[in-house]
Design an enzyme around this catalytic site. Structure first.
Site, short mmCIF file in Angstrom:
data_model
loop_
_atom_site.label_atom_id
_atom_site.label_comp_id
_atom_site.label_asym_id
_atom_site.label_seq_id
_atom_site.Cartn_x
_atom_site.Cartn_y
_atom_site.Cartn_z
N HIS A 100 1.48 8.62 66.74
CA HIS A 100 1.99 9.35 65.58
C HIS A 100 1.77 8.59 64.28
O HIS A 100 1.43 9.17 63.24
CB HIS A 100 3.48 9.63 65.78
CG HIS A 100 3.98 10.82 65.04
ND1 HIS A 100 5.12 11.50 65.40
CD2 HIS A 100 3.51 11.48 63.96
CE1 HIS A 100 5.32 12.51 64.58
NE2 HIS A 100 4.36 12.52 63.69
N TYR B 45 10.45 14.77 66.85
CA TYR B 45 10.92 16.08 66.40
C TYR B 45 12.22 16.40 67.13
O TYR B 45 12.23 17.10 68.15
CB TYR B 45 9.88 17.17 66.67
CG TYR B 45 8.56 16.98 65.94
CD1 TYR B 45 8.42 16.07 64.90
CD2 TYR B 45 7.44 17.72 66.30
CE1 TYR B 45 7.21 15.89 64.25
CE2 TYR B 45 6.22 17.57 65.65
CZ TYR B 45 6.11 16.65 64.63
OH TYR B 45 4.90 16.49 63.99
#
Length: 201
Positions: free
Chosen positions: A126, A57
């Site tokens: 992830h 991010y």
């Protein structure tokens, strides 16, 4: 506010958490740090204690924002972050997945530094690295738990079979996946597997 335990960790968080991705990436310009910190502090004041971020991010930007906001109130927050995807160092565009121990160690040290903390409450893979078995990645994460850098392990967007394989190596505390009116696939096998194993979905 309703509180729920994360897996079998004994750690309870409010049922509504805050996903922080959009503050730094993908949905327009990143927030100015001062405004982002004010938003995160306001969330704590309103009872939010579970905050979700990831290395990708903003490739460090979002974790740094949370670090700035939480450095002086770490005891009030439960931080989840994620590792695995890689990026081109120049363009910052995603370049693939690396679930190796070497990458796990690189990623955790960056996350700890960016978040200004000595441990991560919940550390997710992830995305599963298609080039290696999930057991290898989870074994690397289990070492981080043993070293005190990570409190609990999670997986993101995996199948029930992958969850079961991973859980044999180290208890998986949580699965993170899209679940909405439009995405119900996980009801068929992943959510039942979570219930069977005591994993939070």
């Amino acid at each position: 506010m309703i509180r729920r335990e994360i897996g079998k960790t004994g750690r309870k968080v409010n049922a509504i958490g805050l996903g922080c991705m959009g503050m730094s990436a993908y949905y327009g310009a990143p927030m100015v740090e001062k405004e982002g910190v004010a938003l995160l502090h306001a969330a704590i004041e309103r009872g939010i204690d579970h905050f979700d971020t990831a290395e990708m991010y903003g490739f460090g930007a979002n974790e740094q924002l949370l670090g700035a906001a939480f450095a002086d109130r770490r005891d009030k927050v439960f931080i989840a972050t994620k590792w695995g995807p890689t990026a081109d160092p120049v363009t910052k565009l995603p370049s693939g997945y690396d679930g190796s121990e070497a990458n796990a160690r690189r990623a955790i040290e960056n996350s700890l530094r960016y978040l200004r903390t000595d441990h991560i409450d919940l550390y997710y893979l992830h995305r599963k690295d298609p080039a290696r078995p999930v057991e290898e990645s989870v074994a690397a994460m289990a070492k981080l738990v043993k070293e005190g850098k990570v409190r609990a392990i999670g997986l993101s967007e995996v199948s029930a079979d992958t969850l079961r394989s991973a859980h044999k190596v180290h208890p998986i505390a949580a699965i993170q996946s899209e679940y909405s009116l439009f995405t119900r696939d996980y009801e068929a096998d992943v959510i039942p597997a979570c219930k069977e194993l005591g994993v939070t979905f």
